[in-house]
Design a protein around this motif. Structure first.
Motif, short mmCIF file in Angstrom:
data_model
loop_
_atom_site.label_atom_id
_atom_site.label_comp_id
_atom_site.label_asym_id
_atom_site.label_seq_id
_atom_site.Cartn_x
_atom_site.Cartn_y
_atom_site.Cartn_z
N ALA A 137 0.83 -1.21 0.00
CA ALA A 137 0.00 0.00 0.00
C ALA A 137 0.87 1.25 0.00
O ALA A 137 0.54 2.26 -0.63
CB ALA A 137 -0.94 0.00 1.20
N ALA A 138 2.01 1.20 0.68
CA ALA A 138 2.92 2.35 0.74
C ALA A 138 3.65 2.58 -0.58
O ALA A 138 4.29 3.61 -0.76
CB ALA A 138 3.93 2.16 1.87
N ALA A 139 3.55 1.61 -1.49
CA ALA A 139 4.20 1.73 -2.80
C ALA A 139 3.16 1.70 -3.91
O ALA A 139 3.41 1.17 -4.99
CB ALA A 139 5.23 0.62 -2.97
N GLY A 140 1.98 2.21 -3.62
CA GLY A 140 0.94 2.28 -4.64
C GLY A 140 0.39 0.93 -5.05
O GLY A 140 -0.15 0.78 -6.14
N GLY A 141 0.56 -0.08 -4.20
CA GLY A 141 0.03 -1.41 -4.49
C GLY A 141 0.97 -2.30 -5.29
O GLY A 141 0.63 -3.43 -5.60
N ALA A 142 2.16 -1.81 -5.61
CA ALA A 142 3.10 -2.57 -6.43
C ALA A 142 3.69 -3.76 -5.67
O ALA A 142 4.03 -3.64 -4.49
CB ALA A 142 4.23 -1.67 -6.91
N LYS A 143 3.81 -4.90 -6.37
CA LYS A 143 4.47 -6.07 -5.80
C LYS A 143 5.98 -5.90 -5.80
O LYS A 143 6.67 -6.40 -4.95
CB LYS A 143 4.15 -7.33 -6.63
N GLN A 144 6.46 -5.23 -6.84
CA GLN A 144 7.89 -4.96 -6.92
C GLN A 144 8.11 -3.64 -7.62
O GLN A 144 7.30 -3.19 -8.41
CB GLN A 144 8.64 -6.09 -7.62
N VAL A 145 9.22 -3.02 -7.26
CA VAL A 145 9.60 -1.72 -7.81
C VAL A 145 11.10 -1.78 -8.13
O VAL A 145 11.78 -2.72 -7.75
CB VAL A 145 9.30 -0.57 -6.82
N SER A 146 11.60 -0.77 -8.78
CA SER A 146 13.03 -0.68 -9.08
C SER A 146 13.64 0.45 -8.27
O SER A 146 13.01 1.47 -8.03
CB SER A 146 13.24 -0.41 -10.57
N ALA A 147 14.88 0.23 -7.85
CA ALA A 147 15.62 1.27 -7.12
C ALA A 147 17.09 1.12 -7.47
O ALA A 147 17.55 0.01 -7.76
CB ALA A 147 15.40 1.13 -5.62
N GLN A 148 17.81 2.21 -7.45
CA GLN A 148 19.21 2.14 -7.82
C GLN A 148 20.12 2.42 -6.65
O GLN A 148 19.74 3.08 -5.69
CB GLN A 148 19.52 3.04 -8.99
N GLY A 149 21.33 1.89 -6.77
CA GLY A 149 22.35 2.07 -5.75
C GLY A 149 23.33 0.92 -5.82
O GLY A 149 23.03 -0.13 -6.39
N ASN A 150 24.50 1.13 -5.23
CA ASN A 150 25.53 0.10 -5.24
C ASN A 150 25.58 -0.69 -3.93
O ASN A 150 26.24 -1.71 -3.86
CB ASN A 150 26.90 0.73 -5.50
N THR A 151 24.90 -0.17 -2.91
CA THR A 151 24.81 -0.86 -1.63
C THR A 151 23.35 -0.91 -1.22
O THR A 151 22.52 -0.14 -1.75
CB THR A 151 25.61 -0.14 -0.52
N LEU A 152 23.04 -1.74 -0.26
CA LEU A 152 21.67 -1.81 0.24
C LEU A 152 21.23 -0.44 0.77
O LEU A 152 20.11 -0.01 0.51
CB LEU A 152 21.54 -2.88 1.33
N ALA A 153 22.10 0.26 1.46
CA ALA A 153 21.76 1.59 2.00
C ALA A 153 21.37 2.54 0.87
O ALA A 153 20.39 3.28 0.99
CB ALA A 153 22.94 2.16 2.80
N GLU A 154 22.10 2.51 -0.24
CA GLU A 154 21.79 3.39 -1.37
C GLU A 154 20.48 2.99 -2.05
O GLU A 154 19.69 3.85 -2.44
CB GLU A 154 22.94 3.37 -2.39
N VAL A 155 20.26 1.69 -2.19
CA VAL A 155 19.01 1.21 -2.79
C VAL A 155 17.83 1.63 -1.93
O VAL A 155 16.81 2.12 -2.43
CB VAL A 155 19.05 -0.32 -2.99
N LEU A 156 17.95 1.46 -0.61
CA LEU A 156 16.86 1.84 0.28
C LEU A 156 16.63 3.36 0.25
O LEU A 156 15.49 3.81 0.27
CB LEU A 156 17.13 1.36 1.71
N ALA A 157 17.70 4.14 0.19
CA ALA A 157 17.55 5.60 0.13
C ALA A 157 16.77 5.99 -1.13
O ALA A 157 15.88 6.86 -1.08
CB ALA A 157 18.91 6.28 0.15
N ASP A 158 17.06 5.34 -2.25
CA ASP A 158 16.33 5.61 -3.49
C ASP A 158 14.88 5.16 -3.35
O ASP A 158 13.96 5.86 -3.79
CB ASP A 158 17.01 4.92 -4.67
N LEU A 159 14.67 4.03 -2.72
CA LEU A 159 13.31 3.52 -2.49
C LEU A 159 12.51 4.51 -1.64
O LEU A 159 11.36 4.84 -1.96
CB LEU A 159 13.38 2.16 -1.80
N TYR A 160 13.11 5.02 -0.57
CA TYR A 160 12.42 5.97 0.31
C TYR A 160 12.15 7.30 -0.40
O TYR A 160 11.17 7.97 -0.12
CB TYR A 160 13.23 6.24 1.58
N ARG A 161 13.04 7.68 -1.32
CA ARG A 161 12.82 8.90 -2.09
C ARG A 161 11.56 8.74 -2.96
O ARG A 161 10.75 9.64 -3.07
CB ARG A 161 14.05 9.19 -2.96
#
Length: 92
Positions: A12-36
């Motif tokens: 629900a927090a991602a508009g109902g999507a089962k999966q999304v794309s995010a970029q980064g070279n580390t998990l921290a960077e991927v999560l930061a992009d996801l939160y953005r």
């Protein structure tokens, strides 16, 4: 971009999507992009500096707690899975 798969409780927090794309070279960077992209996910996944202990995070089916945590490398073809721990049990 890495693929981020979301457990049903997070969708629900991602508009109902089962999966999304995010970029980064580390998990921290991927999560930061996801939160953005989906700010509401941050409170559920990482309300503080570290990951919530109530969320299991996997990179390519490996638990990041046994890898390098937030510094775990993530490549463009990798899959990150976010699974909130489920509390259970009932009263007797």
């Amino acid at each position: 971009m890495a693929t981020v798969r979301l457990a049903p409780v997070l969708r629900a927090a991602a508009g109902g999507a089962k999966q999304v794309s995010a970029q980064g070279n580390t998990l921290a960077e991927v999560l930061a992009d996801l939160y953005r992209q989906y700010p509401a996910l941050k409170e559920q996944i990482q309300p503080e500096e570290e990951l919530s202990r109530f969320v299991n995070v996997y990179v390519n089916d490996q638990d990041v707690r046994y890898l390098q945590g937030l510094q775990t490398a993530v490549g463009p073809n990798d899959t990150v899975i976010l699974l909130p721990a489920m509390a259970g049990g009932g009263q007797e």
